[in-house]
Scaffold this motif. Structure first.
Motif, PDB file in Angstrom:
ATOM      1  N   GLY A 117       0.808  -1.220   0.000  1.00  0.00           N
ATOM      2  CA  GLY A 117       0.000   0.000   0.000  1.00  0.00           C
ATOM      3  C   GLY A 117       0.840   1.268   0.000  1.00  0.00           C
ATOM      4  N   LEU A 118       2.124   1.127  -0.358  1.00  0.00           N
ATOM      5  CA  LEU A 118       2.942   2.335  -0.466  1.00  0.00           C
ATOM      6  C   LEU A 118       2.471   3.151  -1.663  1.00  0.00           C
ATOM      7  N   GLU A 119       2.548   4.456  -1.520  1.00  0.00           N
ATOM      8  CA  GLU A 119       2.079   5.335  -2.598  1.00  0.00           C
ATOM      9  C   GLU A 119       3.249   5.774  -3.477  1.00  0.00           C
ATOM     10  N   PRO A 120       2.961   6.083  -4.739  1.00  0.00           N
ATOM     11  CA  PRO A 120       4.056   6.568  -5.590  1.00  0.00           C
ATOM     12  C   PRO A 120       4.567   7.923  -5.113  1.00  0.00           C
ATOM     13  N   VAL A 121       5.763   8.288  -5.532  1.00  0.00           N
ATOM     14  CA  VAL A 121       6.344   9.589  -5.216  1.00  0.00           C
ATOM     15  C   VAL A 121       6.440  10.374  -6.519  1.00  0.00           C
ATOM     16  N   SER A 122       5.869  11.549  -6.514  1.00  0.00           N
ATOM     17  CA  SER A 122       5.807  12.344  -7.755  1.00  0.00           C
ATOM     18  C   SER A 122       5.212  11.513  -8.877  1.00  0.00           C
ATOM     19  N   GLY A 123       4.201  10.667  -8.509  1.00  0.00           N
ATOM     20  CA  GLY A 123       3.462   9.939  -9.538  1.00  0.00           C
ATOM     21  C   GLY A 123       4.134   8.678 -10.063  1.00  0.00           C
ATOM     22  N   ALA A 124       5.274   8.295  -9.480  1.00  0.00           N
ATOM     23  CA  ALA A 124       5.969   7.103 -10.009  1.00  0.00           C
ATOM     24  C   ALA A 124       6.548   6.254  -8.885  1.00  0.00           C
ATOM     25  N   TYR A 125       6.787   4.960  -9.223  1.00  0.00           N
ATOM     26  CA  TYR A 125       7.484   4.051  -8.298  1.00  0.00           C
ATOM     27  C   TYR A 125       8.886   3.728  -8.816  1.00  0.00           C
ATOM     28  N   VAL A 126       9.001   3.677 -10.158  1.00  0.00           N
ATOM     29  CA  VAL A 126      10.242   3.212 -10.772  1.00  0.00           C
ATOM     30  C   VAL A 126      11.018   4.393 -11.348  1.00  0.00           C
ATOM     31  N   PHE A 127      12.256   4.510 -10.925  1.00  0.00           N
ATOM     32  CA  PHE A 127      13.088   5.641 -11.360  1.00  0.00           C
ATOM     33  C   PHE A 127      14.355   5.099 -12.028  1.00  0.00           C
ATOM     34  N   PRO A 128      14.306   4.969 -13.387  1.00  0.00           N
ATOM     35  CA  PRO A 128      15.463   4.424 -14.095  1.00  0.00           C
ATOM     36  C   PRO A 128      16.632   5.411 -14.120  1.00  0.00           C
TER      37      PRO A 128
END
Ligand SMILES: [Zn+2]
Length: 336
Positions: A91-102
């Protein structure tokens, strides 16, 4: 006879008593072993961290199917996908709309220039006071991959840190902290802290909002039941809260490995040995939890079956205490 019977009886009685004592002694030894392997029901009931889940995360990430999780490798990508699902299911929320930061990186190795890529997995658990500066709780999900056809499972390094980080996230979902916790599973740590460096070069939230980094790397096994905390030498404001944690901890908490070698009597300085290093360089305080190197460090033998479950759970509980204490003791007004 009588005498013999008496002797016989006393021998029998003595033997019975002896067996009872030996039996109780043996039972106690077995209990102690059982306690070290898996906390008793009584103790388990008081734990906030689910030890089965903790071990399941390590066993999963250290499974040969993830091929030692080298950054950017098929095994690394598969581990990333598994972790992303776990972040969402907690249930963690995305940060700045995203979870994955390539990210991509270039580094110089012994054999010349190396270009690589990876992706950090980031999620947040909102606090009760969303104005308060946040903590970044981190670990790294990559490891050494396959070398000469041999898989390096990386159970302690650092599947164990990922497991404790997820346990804190689950606790946060049940009982939010005062401030927001940002959970970062860094990639390419083994390639030179590349994920953490990328996180601070292009942070998913304003750097000024980050009050502290809590980094976990190798936290699941030590024969002396000792865990190190590094960071209080360069960041002494952390010490009072962590002294309290150490005082209450079910394991031995040692402070150190955070002074320049020259003034530390030759003791190794871990300030830049894991993902807290780039935070320190960015002048963001850090606290790092880690064990002394063991015989399986960076070996194919760093497997899940080597983990001391009782110690591991106690470390997780101690880290949770530390985040709770630091959350309570840190200012809520923006630091800068
Ligand atoms: Zn590591």
């Amino acid at each position: 006879m009588k005498t013999r019977r008496v002797i016989g009886i006393s021998v029998v009685v003595t033997a019975a008593v002896w067996f009872q004592v030996a039996g109780r002694f043996e039972a106690h030894r077995i209990d102690a072993q059982r306690e070290a392997r898996a906390p008793s029901q009584m103790r388990a009931a008081s734990l906030r961290v689910d030890s089965d889940r903790l071990m399941e995360v390590v066993a999963t990430l250290a499974d040969p199917k993830f091929e030692g999780r080298a950054a950017g490798s098929p095994g690394g990508l598969a581990a990333r996908a598994w972790l992303l699902e776990r972040f969402k299911s907690i249930g963690l929320e995305p940060v700045s709309g995203a979870y994955v930061f390539p990210f991509t990186y270039t580094r110089m190795s012994a054999t010349g220039r190396v270009d690589g890529s990876g992706a950090n997995i980031v999620g947040q658990c909102l606090g009760t006071d969303t104005r308060a500066p946040v903590f970044v709780v981190s670990s790294h999900y990559d490891h050494l991959g396959v070398r000469d056809g041999v898989v390096y499972p990386g159970a302690d390094d650092d599947a164990s840190g990922v497991a404790v980080m997820l346990a804190i996230a689950e606790h946060c979902r049940r009982a939010p902290f005062r401030r927001t916790l940002v959970f970062a599973a860094f990639d390419a740590e083994e390639a030179g802290l590349q994920g953490a460096k990328a996180f601070l070069i292009a942070p998913p939230l304003p750097k000024e909002r980050i009050a502290l980094n809590v980094n976990l790397d190798m936290v699941s096994r030590n024969d002396k039941r000792e865990i190190f905390i590094a960071g209080t030498h360069p960041w002494p404001q952390l010490k009072p809260a962590l002294d309290e944690v150490a005082r209450q901890a079910p394991i031995t908490v040692l402070f150190g490995h955070d002074k320049p070698v020259a003034i530390a009597g030759g003791v190794e300085d871990w300030t830049h040995q894991s993902d807290h290093g780039p935070f320190h360089s960015a002048k963001i305080p850090f606290v790092y939890f880690g064990v002394e190197d063991h015989a399986d460090y960076h070996k194919p033998t760093d497997t899940a079956d080597k983990i001391n479950r009782g110690f591991f759970v106690d470390v997780a509980e101690t880290v949770l205490d530390a985040v709770l204490q630091l959350d309570a003791s840190f200012a809520v007004a923006p630091p800068r």
